[in-house]
Motif scaffolding. Sequence first.
Motif, PDB file in Angstrom:
ATOM      1  N   HIS A 270      10.747   5.074  -3.419  1.00  0.00           N
ATOM      2  CA  HIS A 270      10.349   3.692  -3.648  1.00  0.00           C
ATOM      3  C   HIS A 270       9.719   3.015  -2.437  1.00  0.00           C
ATOM      4  O   HIS A 270       9.253   1.879  -2.546  1.00  0.00           O
ATOM      5  CB  HIS A 270      11.581   2.878  -4.073  1.00  0.00           C
ATOM      6  CG  HIS A 270      12.661   2.862  -3.035  1.00  0.00           C
ATOM      7  ND1 HIS A 270      13.605   3.861  -2.929  1.00  0.00           N
ATOM      8  CD2 HIS A 270      12.938   1.986  -2.033  1.00  0.00           C
ATOM      9  CE1 HIS A 270      14.417   3.591  -1.921  1.00  0.00           C
ATOM     10  NE2 HIS A 270      14.038   2.458  -1.367  1.00  0.00           N
ATOM     11  N   LEU A 271       9.698   3.659  -1.291  1.00  0.00           N
ATOM     12  CA  LEU A 271       9.116   3.022  -0.108  1.00  0.00           C
ATOM     13  C   LEU A 271       7.604   2.847  -0.272  1.00  0.00           C
ATOM     14  O   LEU A 271       6.951   3.649  -0.938  1.00  0.00           O
ATOM     15  CB  LEU A 271       9.394   3.869   1.133  1.00  0.00           C
ATOM     16  CG  LEU A 271      10.856   3.990   1.564  1.00  0.00           C
ATOM     17  CD1 LEU A 271      10.941   4.793   2.854  1.00  0.00           C
ATOM     18  CD2 LEU A 271      11.507   2.634   1.734  1.00  0.00           C
ATOM     19  N   PRO A 272       7.038   1.806   0.329  1.00  0.00           N
ATOM     20  CA  PRO A 272       5.575   1.625   0.261  1.00  0.00           C
ATOM     21  C   PRO A 272       4.844   2.847   0.816  1.00  0.00           C
ATOM     22  O   PRO A 272       5.299   3.470   1.777  1.00  0.00           O
ATOM     23  CB  PRO A 272       5.338   0.389   1.141  1.00  0.00           C
ATOM     24  CG  PRO A 272       6.644  -0.333   1.143  1.00  0.00           C
ATOM     25  CD  PRO A 272       7.708   0.722   1.068  1.00  0.00           C
ATOM     26  N   ARG A 273       3.745   3.189   0.199  1.00  0.00           N
ATOM     27  CA  ARG A 273       2.966   4.352   0.611  1.00  0.00           C
ATOM     28  C   ARG A 273       1.541   3.948   0.938  1.00  0.00           C
ATOM     29  O   ARG A 273       1.014   2.998   0.388  1.00  0.00           O
ATOM     30  CB  ARG A 273       2.937   5.405  -0.507  1.00  0.00           C
ATOM     31  CG  ARG A 273       4.305   5.797  -1.009  1.00  0.00           C
ATOM     32  CD  ARG A 273       4.181   6.761  -2.178  1.00  0.00           C
ATOM     33  NE  ARG A 273       5.459   6.916  -2.873  1.00  0.00           N
ATOM     34  CZ  ARG A 273       5.602   7.587  -4.001  1.00  0.00           C
ATOM     35  NH1 ARG A 273       4.562   8.162  -4.565  1.00  0.00           N
ATOM     36  NH2 ARG A 273       6.794   7.682  -4.572  1.00  0.00           N
ATOM     37  N   VAL A 274       0.941   4.723   1.806  1.00  0.00           N
ATOM     38  CA  VAL A 274      -0.463   4.526   2.138  1.00  0.00           C
ATOM     39  C   VAL A 274      -1.212   5.779   1.721  1.00  0.00           C
ATOM     40  O   VAL A 274      -0.925   6.878   2.206  1.00  0.00           O
ATOM     41  CB  VAL A 274      -0.664   4.273   3.651  1.00  0.00           C
ATOM     42  CG1 VAL A 274      -2.149   4.151   3.964  1.00  0.00           C
ATOM     43  CG2 VAL A 274       0.093   3.032   4.086  1.00  0.00           C
ATOM     44  N   HIS A 275      -2.129   5.630   0.782  1.00  0.00           N
ATOM     45  CA  HIS A 275      -2.932   6.754   0.314  1.00  0.00           C
ATOM     46  C   HIS A 275      -4.391   6.495   0.698  1.00  0.00           C
ATOM     47  O   HIS A 275      -5.144   5.891  -0.067  1.00  0.00           O
ATOM     48  CB  HIS A 275      -2.822   6.912  -1.210  1.00  0.00           C
ATOM     49  CG  HIS A 275      -1.452   7.228  -1.691  1.00  0.00           C
ATOM     50  ND1 HIS A 275      -0.777   8.367  -1.321  1.00  0.00           N
ATOM     51  CD2 HIS A 275      -0.618   6.541  -2.510  1.00  0.00           C
ATOM     52  CE1 HIS A 275       0.411   8.369  -1.905  1.00  0.00           C
ATOM     53  NE2 HIS A 275       0.533   7.284  -2.619  1.00  0.00           N
ATOM     54  N   PRO A 276      -4.795   6.917   1.886  1.00  0.00           N
ATOM     55  CA  PRO A 276      -6.182   6.641   2.301  1.00  0.00           C
ATOM     56  C   PRO A 276      -7.175   7.386   1.409  1.00  0.00           C
ATOM     57  O   PRO A 276      -6.940   8.526   0.998  1.00  0.00           O
ATOM     58  CB  PRO A 276      -6.222   7.186   3.737  1.00  0.00           C
ATOM     59  CG  PRO A 276      -5.146   8.219   3.789  1.00  0.00           C
ATOM     60  CD  PRO A 276      -4.062   7.720   2.871  1.00  0.00           C
ATOM     61  N   ASP A 277      -8.267   6.708   1.083  1.00  0.00           N
ATOM     62  CA  ASP A 277      -9.334   7.366   0.331  1.00  0.00           C
ATOM     63  C   ASP A 277      -9.969   8.430   1.212  1.00  0.00           C
ATOM     64  O   ASP A 277     -10.271   8.194   2.391  1.00  0.00           O
ATOM     65  CB  ASP A 277     -10.389   6.341  -0.093  1.00  0.00           C
ATOM     66  CG  ASP A 277      -9.849   5.355  -1.123  1.00  0.00           C
ATOM     67  OD1 ASP A 277      -8.931   5.747  -1.874  1.00  0.00           O
ATOM     68  OD2 ASP A 277     -10.331   4.212  -1.143  1.00  0.00           O
ATOM     69  N   LEU A 278     -10.180   9.594   0.644  1.00  0.00           N
ATOM     70  CA  LEU A 278     -10.796  10.667   1.409  1.00  0.00           C
ATOM     71  C   LEU A 278     -12.313  10.504   1.360  1.00  0.00           C
ATOM     72  O   LEU A 278     -12.897  10.348   0.288  1.00  0.00           O
ATOM     73  CB  LEU A 278     -10.404  12.026   0.843  1.00  0.00           C
ATOM     74  CG  LEU A 278      -8.916  12.377   0.918  1.00  0.00           C
ATOM     75  CD1 LEU A 278      -8.688  13.801   0.422  1.00  0.00           C
ATOM     76  CD2 LEU A 278      -8.378  12.216   2.323  1.00  0.00           C
ATOM     77  N   PRO A 279     -12.967  10.543   2.498  1.00  0.00           N
ATOM     78  CA  PRO A 279     -14.426  10.397   2.516  1.00  0.00           C
ATOM     79  C   PRO A 279     -15.104  11.576   1.819  1.00  0.00           C
ATOM     80  O   PRO A 279     -14.589  12.694   1.837  1.00  0.00           O
ATOM     81  CB  PRO A 279     -14.761  10.362   4.008  1.00  0.00           C
ATOM     82  CG  PRO A 279     -13.601  11.006   4.687  1.00  0.00           C
ATOM     83  CD  PRO A 279     -12.403  10.700   3.853  1.00  0.00           C
ATOM     84  N   GLU A 280     -16.239  11.327   1.223  1.00  0.00           N
ATOM     85  CA  GLU A 280     -16.973  12.386   0.547  1.00  0.00           C
ATOM     86  C   GLU A 280     -17.544  13.391   1.539  1.00  0.00           C
ATOM     87  O   GLU A 280     -17.604  14.592   1.263  1.00  0.00           O
ATOM     88  CB  GLU A 280     -18.103  11.794  -0.298  1.00  0.00           C
ATOM     89  CG  GLU A 280     -17.613  10.972  -1.479  1.00  0.00           C
ATOM     90  CD  GLU A 280     -18.757  10.486  -2.344  1.00  0.00           C
ATOM     91  OE1 GLU A 280     -19.907  10.937  -2.115  1.00  0.00           O
ATOM     92  OE2 GLU A 280     -18.501   9.663  -3.237  1.00  0.00           O
ATOM     93  N   SER A 281     -17.940  12.927   2.694  1.00  0.00           N
ATOM     94  CA  SER A 281     -18.500  13.809   3.712  1.00  0.00           C
ATOM     95  C   SER A 281     -17.426  14.733   4.275  1.00  0.00           C
ATOM     96  O   SER A 281     -16.349  14.297   4.690  1.00  0.00           O
ATOM     97  CB  SER A 281     -19.090  12.972   4.851  1.00  0.00           C
ATOM     98  OG  SER A 281     -19.267  13.751   6.017  1.00  0.00           O
ATOM     99  N   SER A 282     -17.729  16.025   4.310  1.00  0.00           N
ATOM    100  CA  SER A 282     -16.780  16.989   4.857  1.00  0.00           C
ATOM    101  C   SER A 282     -16.528  16.735   6.342  1.00  0.00           C
ATOM    102  O   SER A 282     -15.380  16.785   6.804  1.00  0.00           O
ATOM    103  CB  SER A 282     -17.316  18.407   4.648  1.00  0.00           C
ATOM    104  OG  SER A 282     -16.416  19.355   5.193  1.00  0.00           O
TER     105      SER A 282
END
Length: 247
Positions: free
Chosen positions: A126-138
């Motif tokens: 239940h803890l807050p999570r950070v899910h960063p968006d992965l960039p399209e560029s490798s």
Amino acid sequence: MQISWEPLRSDPEPQRLLFLAPHVGGGAAVGRDLARSLPDGWAVYGLVLPGRERLIAEPVEWEFDAAATVAADALEEVAARHPAAEVVGLGQCSGAWLMYAILARAASRPGSRARLMVAVSQGAWHLPRVHPDLPESSETLWAQLVASGDAQPAVAEDEDARDLLEPVIRADYTAVAGFPYAADPLKIPLLVVAGSEDRDIDRSVAQSWADYCTRLDFEEVSGGHYLLQENPAAVARAVVERADLTS
């Protein structure tokens, strides 16, 4: 969906079976040093998700509920070959949530021998999570992974390694973003192991697991966030000591 448990340490008559789920982008091999650090009487199996190791030919995409159910069925098949052995589940980072769900499914079935859950470098559901968006560029992706400490520079500089690992990492990040934020409690004890240099996991974060188990214990060992790689011997000692108390 194809999922298997890779044997990392064998024992002719094990007293305990340790099942291990790795962090994002990892495979069963992350548990090899931990397996070598355990005493006689332990057999160790690492989780192999689609698209890596022996399942490298499988599509890399996977989903939480399906993976947990298939892995729990496969766990029971392994455990059935060792009818006298107790079962311990361990997960590192996001692998702790997946291992928890696998163990919950296995423990709910008649005759379960699940005795202990171990969460390494992870807080509760239940803890807050950070899910960063992965960039399209490798290139940008690997620079981001290196900057966050989630990838070693040597790996990011190896074109073959990047080509092999990038689809797995992207699939795992997508799967983790879909993980649930709640779970029913396990009816067994839970041990949280954290690194003394980990800025994200400490005793207060470990306490977040208190409502998910019959007993919660916390062990701090020297190291950072990836303890199975940084200090597997200390993790092994903590697991053995807690397993001895729960037998």
